[in-house]
Scaffold this active site. Sequence first.
Site, PDB file in Angstrom:
ATOM      1  CB  CYS A 146       1.049  -2.096   4.879  1.00 12.83           C
ATOM      2  SG  CYS A 146       0.875  -3.079   6.380  1.00 12.83           S
TER       3      CYS A 146
ATOM      4  CB  THR B  28       2.466  -1.864  11.172  1.00 13.89           C
ATOM      5  OG1 THR B  28       1.210  -2.382  10.714  1.00 13.89           O
ATOM      6  CG2 THR B  28       2.300  -0.450  11.723  1.00 13.89           C
TER       7      THR B  28
ATOM      8  CG  HIS C 158      10.099 -24.251  12.558  1.00 17.95           C
ATOM      9  ND1 HIS C 158      10.261 -24.119  13.917  1.00 17.95           N
ATOM     10  CD2 HIS C 158      11.315 -24.600  12.082  1.00 17.95           C
ATOM     11  CE1 HIS C 158      11.514 -24.391  14.243  1.00 17.95           C
ATOM     12  NE2 HIS C 158      12.172 -24.682  13.139  1.00 17.95           N
TER      13      HIS C 158
ATOM     14  CG  ASP D 156      -0.337   0.225   2.535  1.00 22.06           C
ATOM     15  OD1 ASP D 156       0.908   0.358   2.620  1.00 22.06           O
ATOM     16  OD2 ASP D 156      -1.082   0.301   3.526  1.00 22.06           O
TER      17      ASP D 156
END
Length: 142
Positions: free
Chosen positions: A65, A67, A98, A8
Amino acid sequence: MKLAIGCDHGGYELKQEILAHLTERGIEYTDLGCDDASSCDYPVYARKVTEQIQNGSADLGILICGTGIGMSMAANKESGIRAALCHDVFSAKATREHNDANVLCMGARVVGPGLALMIIDTFLDTPFSNDERHIRRISLFS
């Protein structure tokens, strides 16, 4: 390996650095936007990237984005997607080994370009372990 990448407005500048890095490494990618720093809605770009993985056009995805949280939440709503929010190299390595994560999410306001590129390299270069315990755990996702 084919890669789909999206962002974004909060991730636009970092995405430009990532694209240059991927090009230097010779990694094939599809840039699914956004195309500038104008305000936009992150779920739109998360969906574009996850669709590419779901339909087999891409093997892995990267979403950026501000965060990384919104992108990871949006991506993980989609069937067959295992998106991991990583802001350090250890997590990028562990989630591939994993969890067989197929989408890397990062926050451009959390990591700088140098660390972001190290995280991406680790994510792309680390194979899934194929350990039975990890396969069993992943199968419990659905």
